[in-house]
Design an enzyme around this catalytic site. Structure first.
Site, short mmCIF file in Angstrom:
data_model
loop_
_atom_site.label_atom_id
_atom_site.label_comp_id
_atom_site.label_asym_id
_atom_site.label_seq_id
_atom_site.Cartn_x
_atom_site.Cartn_y
_atom_site.Cartn_z
N GLU A 83 9.29 16.44 16.02
CA GLU A 83 9.57 16.36 14.58
C GLU A 83 8.68 17.35 13.84
O GLU A 83 7.47 17.40 14.04
CB GLU A 83 9.32 14.95 14.07
CG GLU A 83 9.72 14.76 12.61
CD GLU A 83 9.56 13.33 12.14
OE1 GLU A 83 10.45 12.84 11.44
OE2 GLU A 83 8.54 12.71 12.49
N LYS A 106 0.84 -1.19 0.00
CA LYS A 106 0.00 0.00 0.00
C LYS A 106 0.88 1.24 0.00
O LYS A 106 1.59 1.52 0.96
CB LYS A 106 -0.91 0.06 1.23
CG LYS A 106 -1.95 1.19 1.14
CD LYS A 106 -2.62 1.47 2.47
CE LYS A 106 -2.14 2.75 3.10
NZ LYS A 106 -2.28 3.97 2.25
N GLU A 134 9.79 1.75 11.13
CA GLU A 134 10.72 2.87 11.11
C GLU A 134 9.89 4.15 11.09
O GLU A 134 9.07 4.34 10.20
CB GLU A 134 11.67 2.80 9.91
CG GLU A 134 12.64 1.63 9.98
CD GLU A 134 13.52 1.64 11.22
OE1 GLU A 134 13.75 2.72 11.80
OE2 GLU A 134 13.99 0.56 11.62
N CYS A 142 12.83 11.61 7.29
CA CYS A 142 12.92 11.20 8.69
C CYS A 142 14.32 11.37 9.23
O CYS A 142 14.52 11.48 10.44
CB CYS A 142 12.44 9.76 8.85
SG CYS A 142 13.33 8.57 7.84
#
Length: 483
Positions: free
Chosen positions: A384, A175, A250, A284
């Protein structure tokens, strides 16, 4: 006219049972409609899972050399389509051409690497306690692997999940992120053209709440690999762990670069700026914090501000050096953090503004942003952001800099810029991150070594890429042969 694109299930391109689609538009120019993609539901996901489950045994029994040959053919086809794939990636995700071309080449190299590694999916022979006994291990595929990928690297991350899964002999459910499904659709085309048997890979677009949840909970799925946000990753973990599926997550990062007095400041600025503002900060592993020794802080700050102000911001297809954010939501989130940084008392040195003039009016562009006077406990130094925002933090010595670097919940990538060998070695030993770099930016990864984070950045189960990438998709059987 924009086309309508379908799911790929059991070797065929098919529409969703919902009959509904969603739009995909260019983040640099919202008037540019790329296409319509299937708004799939759980029934579509289950149909794909049935196909993968049925195909899994035959693919597992396919000789590894044949699996490798197919992956090698995919690498060749991707290389031949590199210009097309690069333009597709720029148009749907917003990267500038050089960044997009590098990502496509990464996908080529990954398939080429795992094509050769497919022959190594074997086992080991160990000495037995009897001369009439052979003791060895066999690595076998898990069965069906469900892969869920983000929008920020829409061909590289799928490649580094799909290639080892197939090399190891697993059937795959895939996906893509709804914000960037087109370049990975073309990757599936190449897998189909390369002769991958029907059902071995299946591609289903649609919402995570329907498609992703079915992937992570269905009994036919043996392993789940997810890359994305911490919030969604935690949900995936809870769903997949309920029946003890193998899990690989992750997630986010708040990556630091420490700059010490012995560093070449010009080099340090290049390292930090490329890590912070490359790919519009939408990685990331992006550099989010520059922790700078007080002896060189002021000069570093002047130079990094000048660097940021010199970046040409614009559409990648028109030669810009930094592209847009991927959608309105990501842009709004970045702007909110910029407002938050100012309200917390940090000094906005440069940037912080959405660009909406004639050249940028139809895209999600924001200036590269640098904050100084940042306290390590401020939210802009802890959370973040996923945009081109850099927090510059002053530190009086190495030990304080290290404490600041480690003082967040994440632990993905970290770097230090120094010419002091002691500092370099201490940093490698003491930093709480899955990737530690010396005199390099926090972004950028070699494909043949493990990648993964610590703390909230990862499930801390299995690493991706390199030989470690194969470990996740195989299970070991120990054989005692007494003759």
């Amino acid at each position: 006219m924009a086309g309508t694109y379908h799911n790929y299930i059991d070797g065929e391109w098919v529409g969703s049972e919902t009959g509904e689609t969603f739009e995909n538009r260019n983040p640099a120019d919202q008037s540019d409609l790329i296409g319509h993609f299937q708004q799939s539901n759980s029934a579509d996901a289950e149909r794909a899972l049935e196909a993968a489950d049925e195909a899994a045994t035959e693919w597992a029994n396919t000789p590894s050399s044949e699996r490798g040959r197919i992956l090698s053919t995919v690498a060749q086809q991707l290389a031949e389509r590199k210009d097309e794939l690069t333009d597709t990636l720029v148009r749907e995700e917003g990267k500038v051409r050089s960044e997009a071309a590098g990502e496509v080449q990464r996908a080529v190299d990954i398939f080429d690497y795992y094509a050769s590694k497919a022959r190594d999916v074997g086992g080991t022979v160990k000495p037995a306690s009897s001369p009439e006994k052979t003791l060895y291990t066999v690595n076998e595929p898990l069965g069906v692997a469900a892969l869920i990928t983000p929008w920020n690297y829409p061909i590289a991350i799928p490649a580094w999940k799909i290639a080892p899964a197939l090399a190891a002999g697993n059937a795959v459910m895939y996906k893509p992120a709804s914000l960037a499904p087109n370049v990975s659709r073309k990757l599936i085309e190449s897998l189909d053209d390369a002769g991958l048997p029907d059902g071995v890979i299946n591609y289903v677009t649609g919402p995570g709440s329907e498609v992703g949840a079915t992937f992570t909970t269905h009994e036919a799925v043996d392993a789940v690999s997810f890359t994305g946000s911490q919030k969604v990753g935690n949900t995936v973990y809870e769903q997949a762990a309920s029946d003890q599926k193998r899990i690989q997550l992750e997630m986010g990062g708040k990556n630091p670069t420490v700059v010490m007095p012995s560093a070449d400041l010009e080099e340090a600025v290049d390292i930090v700026a490329s890590g912070a503002f490359g790919v519009t900060g939408q990685a990331c592993t992006a550099t989010s914090r520059a922790i700078v020794h007080e002896d060189v802080h002021d000069e570093f700050l002047d130079r990094i501000v000048a660097y940021a102000e010199d970046i040409d911001i614009g559409p990648g297809l028109e030669g810009g050096e930094m592209g847009p954010q991927v959608n309105q939501s990501e842009l709004d989130g970045t702007l909110q953090y910029i407002d938050l940084g100012e309200s917390e008392g940090a000094t906005l040195e440069t940037g912080g503004t959405r660009l909406d003039d004639d050249d940028h009016a139809d895209g999600y562009f924001v200036e590269p942003t640098v904050f100084s006077d940042v306290d390590p406990e401020m939210r802009i130094a802890q959370e973040e952001i996923f945009g081109p925002v850099l927090a510059v933090i002053s530190a009086p010595d190495y030990d304080t800099a290290l404490d600041i670097a480690n003082g967040v919940e994440y632990g993905l990538s970290a770097s230090i810029v120094t010419d002091d060998l002691t500092e370099a070695n201490r940093f490698v030993d003491e930093i709480e991150a899955g990737v530690a770099k010396v005199n390099e930016k926090t972004t950028g990864l070699e494909l043949h070594v493990p990648f993964g984070g610590m703390k909230a950045s990862s499930s801390e189960t299995y690493r991706e890429q390199g030989e470690a990438g194969l470990d996740f998709y195989t299970i070991s059987k120990t054989v005692y042969m007494n003759y």
